[in-house]
Design a protein around this motif. Structure first.
Motif, PDB file in Angstrom:
ATOM      1  N   ARG A  17      23.121  24.553  95.860  1.00  0.00           N
ATOM      2  CA  ARG A  17      22.433  24.120  94.958  1.00  0.00           C
ATOM      3  C   ARG A  17      22.807  23.799  94.383  1.00  0.00           C
ATOM      4  O   ARG A  17      24.060  25.187  93.227  1.00  0.00           O
ATOM      5  N   LEU A  18      23.179  22.831  93.710  1.00  0.00           N
ATOM      6  CA  LEU A  18      23.951  22.394  93.183  1.00  0.00           C
ATOM      7  C   LEU A  18      23.350  22.239  91.185  1.00  0.00           C
ATOM      8  O   LEU A  18      21.926  21.150  91.834  1.00  0.00           O
ATOM      9  N   HIS A  19      24.309  21.666  90.195  1.00  0.00           N
ATOM     10  CA  HIS A  19      23.460  21.173  88.970  1.00  0.00           C
ATOM     11  C   HIS A  19      24.580  19.999  88.391  1.00  0.00           C
ATOM     12  O   HIS A  19      25.407  20.116  88.561  1.00  0.00           O
ATOM     13  N   ALA A  20      24.515  18.517  88.661  1.00  0.00           N
ATOM     14  CA  ALA A  20      24.906  17.606  88.021  1.00  0.00           C
ATOM     15  C   ALA A  20      24.560  17.329  86.310  1.00  0.00           C
ATOM     16  O   ALA A  20      23.402  17.832  85.786  1.00  0.00           O
ATOM     17  N   ILE A  65      24.915  12.015  89.491  1.00  0.00           N
ATOM     18  CA  ILE A  65      24.404  12.666  91.058  1.00  0.00           C
ATOM     19  C   ILE A  65      25.267  12.432  92.218  1.00  0.00           C
ATOM     20  O   ILE A  65      24.975  10.620  91.921  1.00  0.00           O
ATOM     21  N   LYS A 124      22.156  18.124  98.291  1.00  0.00           N
ATOM     22  CA  LYS A 124      22.643  19.485  97.684  1.00  0.00           C
ATOM     23  C   LYS A 124      21.980  19.991  96.253  1.00  0.00           C
ATOM     24  O   LYS A 124      22.232  20.282  94.991  1.00  0.00           O
ATOM     25  N   THR A 125      21.495  18.284  95.188  1.00  0.00           N
ATOM     26  CA  THR A 125      21.222  18.893  93.850  1.00  0.00           C
ATOM     27  C   THR A 125      19.849  19.299  93.260  1.00  0.00           C
ATOM     28  O   THR A 125      18.947  18.014  93.896  1.00  0.00           O
ATOM     29  N   GLN A 183      19.892  18.664  86.675  1.00  0.00           N
ATOM     30  CA  GLN A 183      20.899  17.549  86.414  1.00  0.00           C
ATOM     31  C   GLN A 183      20.173  17.259  84.912  1.00  0.00           C
ATOM     32  O   GLN A 183      19.670  18.099  84.161  1.00  0.00           O
ATOM     33  N   ASP A 202      32.933  23.982  89.325  1.00  0.00           N
ATOM     34  CA  ASP A 202      33.176  23.143  89.801  1.00  0.00           C
ATOM     35  C   ASP A 202      34.473  23.382  89.953  1.00  0.00           C
ATOM     36  O   ASP A 202      35.222  21.782  90.257  1.00  0.00           O
TER      37      ASP A 202
END
Length: 217
Positions: free
Chosen positions: A12-15, A19, A26-27, A30, A59
């Motif tokens: 789980r990613l946060h941009a 993105i 996977k994001t 944001q 990151d």
């Protein structure tokens, strides 16, 4: 980093900005958020399995070896609940005891830093989560974690990481430092160095971690 994690990891990613198309699937979040708010949003975006480990990573960190990492396997074998991979020598770091130690598979400590990579066992997830609201970049939260009972903390030296960014370069570290000082004072501590250092080391020639062996006697 994603390629070095176990293949079935729920990533789980946060941009913070746009993105990247290659990471869109996977994001989850944001927008401009501070670290703990972004992490809290990711962790609460869907349930965490009862037997699931949580790995939090920035990151600007990767494992030093390109192959899939054995970090979690070693953390589990060492009986660690809150674990960080040691930082490779020569990389930026905040506290000396986070740097990799020679002739060590893993070691137990009182204090595991909240970044750049930290893993929580299912037991630690139950005790240390959810993350608090409005905690900025998280300085001092790891001090509060030292007070959690029945949590074995340690660093894994066998799977070091590279830290590609300068510590505290992209945010107001003075605000974070003030919160850290207030938390230390609340526990009767003057400086964070009172929490540093390590207790026992698991040497490569030992079949298992000595703290596990002694617990069985």
């Amino acid at each position: 980093m994603i390629g070095q994690l176990p293949s079935r990891t729920d990533v789980r990613l946060h941009a913070l900005d746009s993105i990247p198309p290659s990471l869109a699937d996977k994001t989850v979040g944001q927008g401009k958020l501070l670290r703990t708010d972004a992490l809290k949003s990711l962790l609460e975006s869907s349930p965490i399995p009862e037997d699931g480990w949580v790995v939090i990573f920035d990151d600007d960190a990767t494992f030093a070896r390109s192959a899939p990492s054995k970090f979690l396997d070693i953390a589990k074998s060492a009986g660690l609940d809150l674990a960080g991979p040691a930082i490779e020598v020569g990389q930026p770091f905040s506290h000396d005891h986070t740097q990799v130690r020679p002739a060590s598979v893993a070691r137990t400590v009182q204090f595991v830093e909240i970044g750049p990579v930290v893993a929580m066992s299912p037991r630690a997830v139950q005790v240390l989560l959810p993350l608090p609201e409005n905690f900025g970049m998280g300085w001092g939260l790891d001090v509060e974690w030292t007070q959690a009972p029945n949590i074995t903390r340690g660093y894994v030296d066998a799977t070091p990481i590279l830290h590609h960014g300068k510590v505290g370069a992209s945010y107001n570290s003075e605000v974070e430092r003030k919160r850290l000082e207030e938390i230390l004072e609340s526990y009767g501590l003057q400086t964070i160095t009172e929490l540093l250092g390590w207790k026992q080391s698991w040497r490569p020639w030992e079949r298992r971690a000595p703290w596990l062996a002694s617990a069985e006697r």
